[in-house]
Write an enzyme that holds these catalytic residues in place. Sequence first.
Site: not given
Length: 350
Positions: A45, A88, A236, A247
């Site tokens: 991740r 994702r 991200d 996050k």
Amino acid sequence: MIRTIEWTDSGVVMLDQRLLPAQEVYLTFGDYRDVAEAIRAMVIRGAPAIGIAAAMGIALGIKNSFAGSIEDLDATFGSICDAIARTRPTAVNLFWAIERMKSVYDRTRCHGIEAVRQALIQESVSMHCEDVRSNREIGRLGQELIPSEARILTHCNAGALATAGYGTALGVIRAAHQAGKKVQVYADETRPFLQGARLTAWELQKDGIPVTIITDNMAGHFMQRGDVDCVIVGADRIAANGDVANKIGTYSVAVIAKENKIPFWVAAPISTVDLKIPEGRFIPIEQRNPDEVRRIQGVLVTPENATVANPAFDVTPNRYVSGIITDRGIARSPYRESLRALAEKSGGPE
Ligand code: MRU
């Protein structure tokens, strides 16, 4: 050195991040579908690491393909890319990596199947090397912003485990530490997956950088008391206007940092900037399995079948961001101009 992901002759090797810090287990994936599942299940991740896993998964799928003609390979390549793209949705590095692999495919296709195979493997391995270089550059530039003595708060894990090595936010902290600065870190535990408590704390301890784990709801308390000198997080996806998806929980940290006049830095490679997304509200936010909230390390902590919301990311508006440290330089407000200038600057790691 932490080996997050590696290309080997027997397949793609990943350190299983679901088991850290209790166990250091390396898994070898010989099929692209299993790589896709590993990304989805968070064996690996962190945006840059997801991008590299995506590229290696595609290379693996083509390496194993039995396609007898280039036309058959075209179809196989399309379905591999689709499977990887469905894993994702938020980290743009995944889609950036797929696009890069597509352009290598298109460039080498006319030379035949074997040439395509070699070129895709080579590209995924190059992306791995480039990522380490770019993190070191982020670290070099970012550490200049860190005072000689600093208590730094970070959220989630933007370290070696989230990248090919060294890290983005933790890369800045590592570089400051290596430059002889006296840094200590507050690591938000980062519910529900506990990236801060499990992964950031593990990495920093290994490097001998002092780290104190706090639960997410303690961050405001420490900032209000004057115990935090700056905040550094990863990203991200960064929209063209400088809004930052990271996050879940990052937004609250950023608001409290501004309220307390604490600098809030974002560290990310230029590949995390998505100029096609004008503002943060258009960034797709991944919704994950409610069981991740209902259970901690497998143990049920809520009433069974309790209704749960589990968005994995939130968006921090650009007005809370003091600067975005990239591998091509530090972007400052107004971000639309500064990010575009850095994205267009040549000589970067791409
Ligand atoms: O759900 P995750 O663990 O993939 O989320 C990771 C983060 O939000 C990181 O902060 C981000 O990807 C930057 S990693 C250098």
